[in-house]
Design an enzyme around this catalytic site. Structure first.
Site, PDB file in Angstrom:
ATOM      1  N   CYS A   1      -3.429   0.558   6.794  1.00  0.00           N
ATOM      2  CA  CYS A   1      -3.483  -0.326   7.963  1.00  0.00           C
ATOM      3  C   CYS A   1      -4.191   0.304   9.155  1.00  0.00           C
ATOM      4  O   CYS A   1      -4.885  -0.369   9.896  1.00  0.00           O
ATOM      5  CB  CYS A   1      -2.069  -0.701   8.365  1.00  0.00           C
ATOM      6  SG  CYS A   1      -1.004   0.735   8.544  1.00  0.00           S
TER       7      CYS A   1
ATOM      8  N   ASN B   1       0.797  -1.235   0.000  1.00  0.00           N
ATOM      9  CA  ASN B   1       0.000   0.000   0.000  1.00  0.00           C
ATOM     10  C   ASN B   1       0.828   1.283   0.000  1.00  0.00           C
ATOM     11  O   ASN B   1       0.401   2.277  -0.566  1.00  0.00           O
ATOM     12  CB  ASN B   1      -1.008  -0.024   1.153  1.00  0.00           C
ATOM     13  CG  ASN B   1      -0.351  -0.127   2.501  1.00  0.00           C
ATOM     14  OD1 ASN B   1       0.786  -0.584   2.617  1.00  0.00           O
ATOM     15  ND2 ASN B   1      -1.044   0.287   3.522  1.00  0.00           N
TER      16      ASN B   1
END
Ligand code: NAD
Length: 486
Positions: A286, A155
């Site tokens: 996250c 990511n």
């Protein structure tokens, strides 16, 4: 036609690009079009061996430099990274699908912040002097760990590589970094930049590969520390494998973080935070606050306002700087998210807006807003890692805290209130590594970042990261005669 982003070779070892086409093929796909923009190879045992050997060879000389000398290299690397921000951002957008409007400000820029910060800190790293009764004394030396392995998620590829490399190198370690197989490109750029900035060949190496390459690195006897950014299941495996060799670890893992919004909160700020904390990077963050607990009195107004603001999302071509929501990283990730949206509906949550998979070659899905979510639903319990916001209702503070903490995860948590004492009280009660009062998901390099419970071990960024990339040696100095019983 989509531009090619083929690097010179798959790996960067001992200061140069290296290929071994015997390795498993890794295709790099542009999430906007589904086109292959580069083809790489996973590291073979020979590549892994060369990377670890070169890291070992470079480390001793690097650790022998003064901290200021090491810091100078890192600060120069930060400058080069900033100079190349646009090119690096375009690579990152092609690798991840994240809109350029984000990558221009949040990816290489944050990597440069880490290189600059730890470059500045390198010259300040010292031990301490401890006087002992009778004139003896102890001093401590802050020493490098040796060779560190970094393993990244997809990511924030260059940010993750930099957040690991900067403190590791500042402390005198060498690093072998394995990017996610989904996003292998930008770590190679970091390796080049460090060489240009004056780092010795072999100090920072990049090897590509799937989980098996990560597994081979984690168990190699030449490795002293492992820092992983990834999911909890991978974290469990990597932590266990590292424990076998008594290696140091940092685990930056997943989350299911709460944002608790009290009725006295500044509604618009809380809505903005919930939007950022669920839909930025198409929800692939996250620390996202994916369980939004809203107090009874403002529940309906909150849901209505989020839905209204979602009309302003610009979904589409990530290279268009007006775009605010790009595709998901892969067809597979979109499928997982679509599965959760279906589960949310099936389990009785109210889909207020969005959630449709969009036609076309790119991996697009509309951000989804669920209301009337209850704690037992899968969308409220499991990490989705996509743009799905769940809004839950609560009545009082004690209940909100208990429900916010009722999860195996503990990465982040946020509270929105205008009651000063309540803000601090709730932050203290959260079981999470990174907490926010009237803010969310800001991660400046000066602040420690990391999780508790299943979300991780150790901290990245800030002075706290130094503790995780160095060790203390105690030296006791006798200034008196040595006595013995006989
Ligand atoms: P993942 O766990 O699937 O993979 C992470 C990395 O581990 C990849 O490079 C992968 O190749 C490697 N890997 C897989 N199996 C391995 C093994 N057995 N041994 C060694 N390495 C192995 O995670 P992902 O899908 O790439 O990333 C998403 C996850 O990362 C989410 O759970 C997210 O919350 C988490 N994440 C955490 C942070 C944080 O700072 N806490 C930041 C970003 C992402």
């Amino acid at each position: 036609m989509t531009q090619s982003y083929q690097p010179t070779a798959s790996h960067f070892i001992n200061g140069r690009y290296v290929e071994d086409s015997a390795g498993e093929v890794i295709e790099v796909v542009y999430p906007h079009t589904g086109a292959v923009i580069a083809t790489l190879h996973a590291a073979t045992p020979a590549i892994i061996d060369a990377a670890l050997d070169s890291a070992r060879a470079a480390q001793a000389g690097w650790a022998a430099l003064s901290g200021s000398e090491r810091g100078r290299v890192l600060r120069k690397a930060a400058d080069i990274m900033r100079d190349r921000n646009r090119a690096l951002s375009e690579i990152e957008t092609h690798d991840t699908g994240k809109p350029l409007s984000e990558t221009l400000v949040a990816d290489a820029a944050s990597g440069a912040d880490a290189l600059e910060y730890f470059g500045g800190l390198a010259g300040t790293l010292t031990g301490e002097h401890i006087p002992i009764a009778g004139g003896d004394f102890v001093y401590t030396r802050r020493e490098a760990l040796g060779v560190c392995v970094g393993i990244g998620a997809w990511n924030y590829p260059i940010q993750i590589a930099s957040w690991k490399a900067a403190p590791a190198l500042a402390c005198g370690n060498a690093m072998v970094f394995k990017p996610s197989e989904m996003t292998p490109l930008s770590a190679l750029e970091l390796a080049e930049i460090l060489i240009e900035a004056g780092a010795p060949a072999g100090l920072f190496n990049v090897v590509q590969g799937y989980g098996a390459v990560g597994g081979a690195l984690v168990t190699d006897p030449r490795v002293n520390k492992v820092s992983l950014t990834g999911s909890v299941p991978t974290g469990r495996k990597v932590y266990a494998a590292a424990a076998e060799g008594m290696r140091h670890v940092t685990m930056e893992l997943g989350g299911k973080s709460p944002i608790v919004v009290f009725e006295d909160a500044h509604l618009e700020n809380a809505v903005s935070a919930a939007i950022n904390g669920n839909f930025y990077s198409t929800g692939q963050i996250c620390s996202n606050g994916t369980r939004v607990f809203v107090q009874d009195a403002i529940y309906d107004a909150f849901v209505a306002r989020v839905a209204e603001r979602m009309d302003g999302a610009v979904i589409g071509d990530p290279m268009d700087e007006a775009t605010t929501v790009g595709p998901m990283v892969s067809a597979r990730q979109r499928e997982i998210v679509a599965g959760y949206i279906a589960a949310g509906r099936a389990e009785g949550a109210r889909l207020v807006k969005g959630g449709a998979v969009l036609d076309g070659d790119g991996f697009y899905i509309e951000p989804a807003l669920f209301a009337d979510v209850t704690d037992g639903m899968s969308i409220a319990r499991e990490e989705i890692f996509g743009p799905v916001m769940s809004v839950l209702r609560f009545t009082d503070e004690a209940e909100a805290i208990a429900r916010a903490n009722a999860t195996e995860f503990g990465l982040a948590a946020g509270v929105f209130t205008n009651d000063l004492t309540r803000g601090h009280r709730v932050a203290a009660a959260f079981e999470a590594g990174t907490c926010y009062i009237n803010a969310y998901n800001l991660t400046p390099v000066e602040a420690p970042f990391g999780g508790v419970k299943a979300s991780g071990v150790g901290r990245e960024n800030s002075k706290a990261a130094i503790e995780h990339y160095s060790q203390i040696k105690t030296v006791y100095v006798g200034m008196n005669d040595t006595e013995a019983a006989f």
